[in-house]
Design a protein around this motif. Structure first.
Motif: not given
Ligand code: ZN
Length: 129
Positions: A53, A58, A60, A103, A105
């Motif tokens: 990530c 990403h 997030c 990803w 996560c």
């Molecule tokens: Zn992520």
């Protein structure tokens, strides 16, 4: 062009183990394909990237973390990663490959992975009669 991305990372291994357990057979790190996808399903013409990530930015909390040291060095580098990812996906699509990005996560929420793989790859051969 130096690559930051490491091979055989923990998130990647998690996806590989799961795909294998579900009965999918794949190849790894096909250097002849744009972006060297992490997991490749040649017969299905499908490829998976397992992205960290932070390194691939990403949207997030993990990806929103900013490098604390040398931001002038890291931020352009991270932006370049994102650009290169998009280029690789576009090239693969142009070659008739379907691409899925998983990803880091998402690999931390293991219950989400099997349905993700199934919807991308179709029913695993092991499940077919
Ligand atoms: Zn992520």
């Amino acid at each position: 062009m130096r690559r930051i991305r490491k091979k055989n990372t923990k998130p990647e291994m998690a996806v590989r183990r799961l795909a294998h357990r579900m009965g999918y057979r794949y190849r790894l790190h096909r250097r002849d394909l744009p972006g060297t996808p992490d997991i490749v399903f040649p017969r299905l013409r499908k490829a998976i990237f397992v992205h960290g990530c932070f390194w691939h930015q990403h949207a997030c909390p993990l990806g929103a973390k900013k490098p604390s040291a040398n931001p002038d060095y890291w931020l352009p580098k991270l932006a370049r990663n994102v650009e290169r990812d998009a280029e690789a996906r576009a090239k693969l699509a142009a070659m008739g490959w379907e691409v899925l990005v998983i990803w880091e996560c998402e690999t931390r929420a293991p219950a989400r992975l099997p349905p993700l793989l199934k919807s991308f790859l179709g029913s695993p051969p092991a499940a077919r009669s």
